[in-house]
Design a protein around this motif. Sequence first.
Motif, PDB file in Angstrom:
ATOM      1  N   GLN A 125       0.674  -1.060  -0.040  1.00 27.69           N
ATOM      2  CA  GLN A 125       0.049  -0.029   0.021  1.00 27.69           C
ATOM      3  C   GLN A 125       0.921   1.275   0.082  1.00 27.69           C
ATOM      4  N   GLY A 144       0.375  -4.444  10.839  1.00 27.87           N
ATOM      5  CA  GLY A 144      -0.964  -3.630  10.651  1.00 27.87           C
ATOM      6  C   GLY A 144      -1.485  -3.440   9.283  1.00 27.87           C
ATOM      7  N   THR A 145      -0.580  -2.797   8.433  1.00 23.52           N
ATOM      8  CA  THR A 145      -0.964  -2.398   7.073  1.00 23.52           C
ATOM      9  C   THR A 145      -0.919  -3.927   6.270  1.00 23.52           C
ATOM     10  N   ARG A 159      -1.680  -6.890   7.206  1.00 23.97           N
ATOM     11  CA  ARG A 159      -3.073  -7.547   7.720  1.00 23.97           C
ATOM     12  C   ARG A 159      -4.265  -7.168   7.006  1.00 23.97           C
ATOM     13  N   HIS A 160      -4.449  -5.855   6.634  1.00 24.98           N
ATOM     14  CA  HIS A 160      -5.670  -5.403   5.722  1.00 24.98           C
ATOM     15  C   HIS A 160      -5.365  -5.419   4.189  1.00 24.98           C
ATOM     16  N   ALA A 161      -3.953  -5.786   3.630  1.00 27.95           N
ATOM     17  CA  ALA A 161      -3.848  -5.829   2.332  1.00 27.95           C
ATOM     18  C   ALA A 161      -4.266  -7.350   1.766  1.00 27.95           C
ATOM     19  N   HIS A 162      -4.781  -7.303   0.594  1.00 30.23           N
ATOM     20  CA  HIS A 162      -5.121  -8.728   0.061  1.00 30.23           C
ATOM     21  C   HIS A 162      -3.584  -9.526  -0.325  1.00 30.23           C
TER      22      HIS A 162
END
Length: 95
Positions: free
Chosen positions: A15, A51-52, A54-57
Amino acid sequence: MKTSSYDGPATVLVQGGEITVHVELTGEAPVQGVASWQGEIWAEEPDEDFGTLRHAHTAQLRFPEGGTGEFRLTRVVAGAGRVRARITGKGPIPF
């Protein structure tokens, strides 16, 4: 079947950001079929919790020699003062 391994530094690209990590990876390239690779990563900064990631595919892993590979996070484990992440690669073995 050819087996490869890599234990060393890499950079997670996710991201628009970068996370400096250490990786322990293994890969298998069968004579016929699709190669697979997987392993563990942990950040050089002890307070990184991914954290970033964990939210990325998916994210990219860049190696010092310039190779890159797409991966997905499969599990995060906290312990021993560091957060480790299990990853599964997608596509050719990049190391």
